[in-house]
Design a protein around this motif. Structure first.
Motif, short mmCIF file in Angstrom:
data_model
loop_
_atom_site.label_atom_id
_atom_site.label_comp_id
_atom_site.label_asym_id
_atom_site.label_seq_id
_atom_site.Cartn_x
_atom_site.Cartn_y
_atom_site.Cartn_z
N GLU A 150 -59.15 -60.39 -1.06
CA GLU A 150 -59.01 -60.10 -2.49
C GLU A 150 -60.39 -60.10 -3.13
O GLU A 150 -61.15 -61.06 -2.98
CB GLU A 150 -58.13 -61.15 -3.14
CG GLU A 150 -58.05 -61.07 -4.64
CD GLU A 150 -57.47 -59.75 -5.14
OE1 GLU A 150 -58.09 -59.14 -6.03
OE2 GLU A 150 -56.41 -59.34 -4.64
N ARG A 151 -60.70 -59.02 -3.81
CA ARG A 151 -62.02 -58.92 -4.44
C ARG A 151 -62.18 -59.89 -5.61
O ARG A 151 -63.24 -60.44 -5.83
CB ARG A 151 -62.26 -57.49 -4.90
CG ARG A 151 -63.67 -57.27 -5.40
CD ARG A 151 -63.93 -55.83 -5.70
NE ARG A 151 -65.34 -55.62 -5.95
CZ ARG A 151 -65.92 -54.47 -6.03
NH1 ARG A 151 -65.20 -53.38 -5.86
NH2 ARG A 151 -67.19 -54.37 -6.28
N SER A 152 -61.12 -60.09 -6.35
CA SER A 152 -61.21 -60.97 -7.53
C SER A 152 -61.17 -62.44 -7.12
O SER A 152 -60.99 -62.77 -5.96
CB SER A 152 -60.09 -60.65 -8.51
OG SER A 152 -58.86 -61.09 -8.01
N ALA A 153 -61.30 -63.29 -8.10
CA ALA A 153 -61.32 -64.73 -7.84
C ALA A 153 -59.93 -65.30 -7.61
O ALA A 153 -59.80 -66.43 -7.14
CB ALA A 153 -62.00 -65.46 -9.00
N ALA A 161 -66.37 -53.27 1.96
CA ALA A 161 -67.28 -52.16 1.74
C ALA A 161 -67.03 -51.01 2.70
O ALA A 161 -67.43 -49.87 2.44
CB ALA A 161 -68.73 -52.63 1.86
N GLY A 162 -66.38 -51.29 3.82
CA GLY A 162 -66.12 -50.23 4.78
C GLY A 162 -65.21 -50.70 5.89
O GLY A 162 -65.07 -51.89 6.14
N VAL A 163 -64.58 -49.73 6.56
CA VAL A 163 -63.69 -50.00 7.69
C VAL A 163 -64.10 -49.07 8.82
O VAL A 163 -64.27 -47.87 8.61
CB VAL A 163 -62.21 -49.76 7.32
CG1 VAL A 163 -61.30 -50.02 8.51
CG2 VAL A 163 -61.80 -50.60 6.12
N ARG A 203 -57.46 -51.73 16.42
CA ARG A 203 -58.60 -52.63 16.26
C ARG A 203 -59.61 -51.99 15.33
O ARG A 203 -59.90 -50.80 15.44
CB ARG A 203 -59.23 -52.93 17.60
CG ARG A 203 -58.27 -53.67 18.52
CD ARG A 203 -58.92 -53.88 19.86
NE ARG A 203 -57.92 -54.30 20.82
CZ ARG A 203 -57.89 -55.52 21.36
NH1 ARG A 203 -58.79 -56.41 21.04
NH2 ARG A 203 -56.95 -55.83 22.22
N PHE A 204 -60.15 -52.79 14.43
CA PHE A 204 -61.12 -52.26 13.50
C PHE A 204 -62.07 -53.36 13.06
O PHE A 204 -61.80 -54.54 13.22
CB PHE A 204 -60.43 -51.62 12.29
CG PHE A 204 -59.46 -52.52 11.60
CD1 PHE A 204 -59.86 -53.31 10.53
CD2 PHE A 204 -58.13 -52.60 12.01
CE1 PHE A 204 -58.97 -54.16 9.89
CE2 PHE A 204 -57.23 -53.44 11.37
CZ PHE A 204 -57.66 -54.22 10.32
N ARG A 205 -63.17 -52.94 12.48
CA ARG A 205 -64.20 -53.87 12.00
C ARG A 205 -64.37 -53.60 10.50
O ARG A 205 -64.45 -52.45 10.09
CB ARG A 205 -65.51 -53.63 12.74
CG ARG A 205 -66.63 -54.55 12.32
CD ARG A 205 -67.91 -54.33 13.14
NE ARG A 205 -67.64 -54.61 14.55
CZ ARG A 205 -67.76 -53.72 15.53
NH1 ARG A 205 -68.13 -52.50 15.28
NH2 ARG A 205 -67.50 -54.04 16.78
#
Length: 129
Positions: free
Chosen positions: A8-11, A109-111, A123-125
């Motif tokens: 989650e990007r938010s707090a 920021a990316g997958v 599988r992914f990073r």
């Protein structure tokens, strides 16, 4: 078996759920056609999703997890408490009971798909900020 982590990007997780429906959390809508009419660009997708997991499934799931729902005159379903806090609490308790990890303040920021030796395409990073 894999593990599940919600990033989650938010707090705070489920912030949008907590403010939806004016803080009451519109859980679902019945009948399906009325919901599809509300989202004309996504009507086909909404109809397909509701054939697989319809409003009745949603009602049953929440009520089985202790959140009683009520239907308003326009077909929207809200918690009887008229508070999104019970929905958020239910979702968080369920996630915790299933071992789902929650990470706040995390931006994806990316997958990148990772080639696995066994050819498993799942599988992914993630690139996190």
């Amino acid at each position: 078996p894999g593990s599940i982590r919600i990033l989650e990007r938010s707090a705070a997780v489920l912030r949008k759920v907590s403010i939806s429906g004016g803080g009451r959390c519109n859980v679902t809508h019945s009948p399906v056609q009325a919901l599809a009419d509300t989202y004309p660009r996504g009507a086909e997708l909404v109809a397909r999703l509701h054939q697989r997991h319809g409003p009745l499934d949603t009602v049953r799931w929440f009520e089985a997890h202790g959140v009683q729902l009520k239907t308003e005159a326009d077909g929207r379903l809200f918690p009887r408490s008229d508070s999104s806090a019970c929905v958020v609490g239910c979702l968080l308790r369920t996630a915790e009971s299933l071992g789902v990890a929650l990470s706040t303040g995390t931006h994806v920021a990316g997958v990148e798909v990772v080639d696995a030796a066994d050819g498993d395409p799942r599988r992914f990073r993630l690139a996190l900020e």
